[in-house]
Design a protein around this motif. Structure first.
Motif, PDB file in Angstrom:
ATOM      1  N   ALA A 343       0.836  -1.210   0.000  1.00  0.00           N
ATOM      2  CA  ALA A 343       0.000   0.000   0.000  1.00  0.00           C
ATOM      3  C   ALA A 343       0.866   1.254   0.000  1.00  0.00           C
ATOM      4  CB  ALA A 343      -0.932  -0.014   1.209  1.00  0.00           C
ATOM      5  N   GLU A 344       1.993   1.210   0.749  1.00  0.00           N
ATOM      6  CA  GLU A 344       2.917   2.355   0.763  1.00  0.00           C
ATOM      7  C   GLU A 344       3.532   2.565  -0.619  1.00  0.00           C
ATOM      8  OE1 GLU A 344       3.582   4.505   3.105  1.00  0.00           O
ATOM      9  OE2 GLU A 344       2.333   3.604   4.657  1.00  0.00           O
ATOM     10  N   LEU A 345       3.900   1.468  -1.283  1.00  0.00           N
ATOM     11  CA  LEU A 345       4.480   1.574  -2.626  1.00  0.00           C
ATOM     12  C   LEU A 345       3.463   2.156  -3.605  1.00  0.00           C
ATOM     13  CD1 LEU A 345       6.812   1.133  -4.577  1.00  0.00           C
ATOM     14  CD2 LEU A 345       6.033  -1.237  -4.876  1.00  0.00           C
ATOM     15  N   VAL A 346       2.211   1.711  -3.507  1.00  0.00           N
ATOM     16  CA  VAL A 346       1.161   2.231  -4.380  1.00  0.00           C
ATOM     17  C   VAL A 346       0.993   3.736  -4.170  1.00  0.00           C
ATOM     18  CG1 VAL A 346      -1.334   2.237  -4.771  1.00  0.00           C
ATOM     19  CG2 VAL A 346      -0.090   0.074  -4.690  1.00  0.00           C
ATOM     20  N   THR A 347       1.068   4.166  -2.917  1.00  0.00           N
ATOM     21  CA  THR A 347       0.973   5.602  -2.624  1.00  0.00           C
ATOM     22  C   THR A 347       2.079   6.378  -3.320  1.00  0.00           C
ATOM     23  OG1 THR A 347      -0.079   5.207  -0.479  1.00  0.00           O
ATOM     24  CG2 THR A 347       1.014   7.339  -0.784  1.00  0.00           C
ATOM     25  N   VAL A 348       3.297   5.824  -3.281  1.00  0.00           N
ATOM     26  CA  VAL A 348       4.414   6.475  -3.968  1.00  0.00           C
ATOM     27  C   VAL A 348       4.135   6.559  -5.465  1.00  0.00           C
ATOM     28  CG1 VAL A 348       6.860   6.297  -4.581  1.00  0.00           C
ATOM     29  CG2 VAL A 348       6.111   5.765  -2.255  1.00  0.00           C
ATOM     30  N   LEU A 349       3.679   5.464  -6.056  1.00  0.00           N
ATOM     31  CA  LEU A 349       3.432   5.438  -7.496  1.00  0.00           C
ATOM     32  C   LEU A 349       2.355   6.435  -7.905  1.00  0.00           C
ATOM     33  CD1 LEU A 349       3.494   1.573  -8.180  1.00  0.00           C
ATOM     34  CD2 LEU A 349       5.361   3.216  -8.399  1.00  0.00           C
ATOM     35  N   LYS A 350       1.322   6.554  -7.089  1.00  0.00           N
ATOM     36  CA  LYS A 350       0.208   7.443  -7.430  1.00  0.00           C
ATOM     37  C   LYS A 350       0.543   8.917  -7.229  1.00  0.00           C
ATOM     38  CE  LYS A 350      -3.646   4.239  -6.818  1.00  0.00           C
ATOM     39  NZ  LYS A 350      -4.901   3.934  -6.074  1.00  0.00           N
ATOM     40  N   THR A 351       1.581   9.192  -6.450  1.00  0.00           N
ATOM     41  CA  THR A 351       1.946  10.594  -6.214  1.00  0.00           C
ATOM     42  C   THR A 351       3.085  11.053  -7.115  1.00  0.00           C
ATOM     43  OG1 THR A 351       3.393   9.895  -4.384  1.00  0.00           O
ATOM     44  CG2 THR A 351       1.166  10.604  -3.822  1.00  0.00           C
ATOM     45  N   LEU A 352       3.505  10.213  -8.061  1.00  0.00           N
ATOM     46  CA  LEU A 352       4.509  10.635  -9.039  1.00  0.00           C
ATOM     47  C   LEU A 352       3.923  11.713  -9.934  1.00  0.00           C
ATOM     48  CD1 LEU A 352       5.911   7.151 -10.143  1.00  0.00           C
ATOM     49  CD2 LEU A 352       7.054   8.820  -8.683  1.00  0.00           C
ATOM     50  N   PRO A 353       4.754  12.618 -10.429  1.00  0.00           N
ATOM     51  CA  PRO A 353       4.233  13.657 -11.330  1.00  0.00           C
ATOM     52  C   PRO A 353       3.640  13.033 -12.586  1.00  0.00           C
ATOM     53  CG  PRO A 353       6.633  13.602 -11.389  1.00  0.00           C
ATOM     54  CD  PRO A 353       6.206  12.730 -10.244  1.00  0.00           C
ATOM     55  N   SER A 354       2.524  13.563 -13.042  1.00  0.00           N
ATOM     56  CA  SER A 354       1.879  13.031 -14.241  1.00  0.00           C
ATOM     57  C   SER A 354       2.642  13.434 -15.494  1.00  0.00           C
ATOM     58  CB  SER A 354       0.442  13.561 -14.343  1.00  0.00           C
ATOM     59  OG  SER A 354       0.454  14.957 -14.573  1.00  0.00           O
ATOM     60  N   GLN A 355       2.380  12.739 -16.584  1.00  0.00           N
ATOM     61  CA  GLN A 355       3.018  13.075 -17.853  1.00  0.00           C
ATOM     62  C   GLN A 355       2.692  14.500 -18.253  1.00  0.00           C
ATOM     63  OE1 GLN A 355       2.150  10.207 -20.911  1.00  0.00           O
ATOM     64  NE2 GLN A 355       2.288   8.472 -19.520  1.00  0.00           N
ATOM     65  N   LEU A 356       1.452  14.920 -18.046  1.00  0.00           N
ATOM     66  CA  LEU A 356       1.027  16.261 -18.443  1.00  0.00           C
ATOM     67  C   LEU A 356       1.791  17.328 -17.674  1.00  0.00           C
ATOM     68  CD1 LEU A 356      -0.827  18.148 -20.017  1.00  0.00           C
ATOM     69  CD2 LEU A 356      -2.543  17.888 -18.197  1.00  0.00           C
ATOM     70  N   SER A 357       1.931  17.135 -16.339  1.00  0.00           N
ATOM     71  CA  SER A 357       2.628  18.135 -15.534  1.00  0.00           C
ATOM     72  C   SER A 357       4.093  18.227 -15.921  1.00  0.00           C
ATOM     73  CB  SER A 357       2.484  17.808 -14.048  1.00  0.00           C
ATOM     74  OG  SER A 357       3.122  16.583 -13.736  1.00  0.00           O
ATOM     75  N   VAL A 358       4.698  17.082 -16.285  1.00  0.00           N
ATOM     76  CA  VAL A 358       6.093  17.086 -16.706  1.00  0.00           C
ATOM     77  C   VAL A 358       6.261  17.834 -18.017  1.00  0.00           C
ATOM     78  CG1 VAL A 358       8.004  15.630 -17.472  1.00  0.00           C
ATOM     79  CG2 VAL A 358       6.680  14.993 -15.457  1.00  0.00           C
TER      80      VAL A 358
END
Length: 363
Positions: A343-358
């Protein structure tokens, strides 16, 4: 960020994974799936390789439609190049590492996941916002000692201690020789039969002359037994033991020269595995263990040989062993479960910057 497909680049293969691959990556896959993601393995070497040639992996990432790629302990020029390739394509990357600091990888990827707070603290201040902690999950949480086993041996009987290691130790760290009332079984990378004799011969030859007598004493000490590691055997040995021990020798020379001893970077896994079994544990005080053990309540931390002898002596009392073993299991069962860490790993993955924001940031 919406994450549907997560690709993994592994440093060892699924058929014969090294512990870090098995615990940090492969054990996570089914839990990621239950949390709504589709994990897939993009690269796995025939032999363990932390610095592989990853030519062609970027194309597989695009073909598979991955949103995120996790590089499990894979680093080096080819891995840095891959991370930059994927970033240019709008694919997020995560460096998943258990026992080293690699600034180039942390800079090239969108996030670095480490196994302890101590390992995070070793990264530069400028990178701290990209460093996340996901602990090693307990592999077999349902394995647990029966109360009657914890109480089986009284103070006047020989007790059994188990030491689980990924090495083939040629001495008993810190203690050197166990107390007269204690038998220590070391479960490590030892061969069996004739291969064990060859292993002993080779180890003897590479010993410095001044260490050969100590090695011989180690081999003939009837209170110490070395047995081959095996995924199931580890749990059988822990089930038969009265005490778990994790003696670690920290090099004073490294500290004096401002170097980080490799053993200080290790995760809590060997400790939490024994605690989850309901074993009372005595362990050398290293950073990852200090955040888990409440001294004298759910385990003991020892900083010197006299400390070790005192802590072990306290566990000769069967009532104390039982009480501490139960407290140990209760303190790690939920906190270090694989489900919780996934669940902690999933949280990290979901809080990565999106392609659009990059893309917007690049304009």
């Amino acid at each position: 960020m919406t994450v549907k497909r997560v690709g993994f680049v592994l440093c060892s293969n699924q058929a014969q994974p090294i512990p870090s691959t098995r615990i940090a990556a492969l054990r996570m896959l089914p839990f990621l799936a239950t949390l709504g993601m589709q994990p897939l393995v993009l690269h796995e070497p025939q032999q363990p390789d932390e610095t592989p040639d990853l030519t062609g992996v970027a194309q597989r990432v695009i073909e598979q439609g991955c949103d995120v790629v996790v590089l499990q302990k894979v680093h080096g020029p080819s891995a840095v190049h891959l991370a930059r390739q994927l970033s240019a394509s709008g694919v997020r990357t995560v460096f998943l590492v258990c026992d080293l600091v690699d600034i180039a990888m942390s800079e090239a990827t969108d996030a670095t996941v480490v196994v302890t707070d101590y390992l995070k603290s070793l990264h530069p201040v400028a990178l701290q916002s990209k460093i996340h902690v996901v602990h090693d999950g307990i592999e077999q949480p349902h394995q647990c000692k029966d109360d009657s086993i914890l109480l089986a041996r009284s103070e006047d009987q020989h007790l059994r201690a188990v030491l689980v290691t990924s090495a083939s130790l040629d001495r008993l760290p810190v203690l050197v020789r166990p107390p007269a009332w204690l038998r220590v079984r070391i479960v490590g990378q030892y061969a069996s039969g004739l291969r064990r004799l060859r292993q002993i011969g080779w180890t003897w030859r590479v010993q410095p002359p001044q260490r050969r007598l100590d090695y011989m004493r180690f081999l003939v000490d009837h209170r110490i037994e070395c047995v081959p590691w095996g995924a199931q055997r580890v749990y059988r040995e822990m089930m038969l033991a009265d005490i778990g021990v994790i003696p670690i020798e920290v090099s004073p020379a490294n500290s004096a020269n401002g170097l980080t001893d490799a053993c200080l970077l290790k995760s809590e896994n060997r400790l939490t595995m024994k605690m989850s079994m309901g074993l009372p544990v005595v362990a050398t005080a290293i950073p990852s263990y200090e955040t888990v053990i409440d001294q004298g309540v759910n385990g003991f931390l020892a900083r010197s040989r006299p400390d070790w002898n005192a802590c072990l002596a306290a566990l000769r009392d069967p009532g104390r062993r039982r009480e501490m073993g139960l407290a140990a299991r209760a303190s790690v069962a939920s906190r270090f479960s694989t489900e919780a860490q996934a669940a902690e790993l999933v949280t990290v993955l979901k809080t990565l910057p999106s392609q659009l924001s990059v893309r917007q940031a690049r304009r």
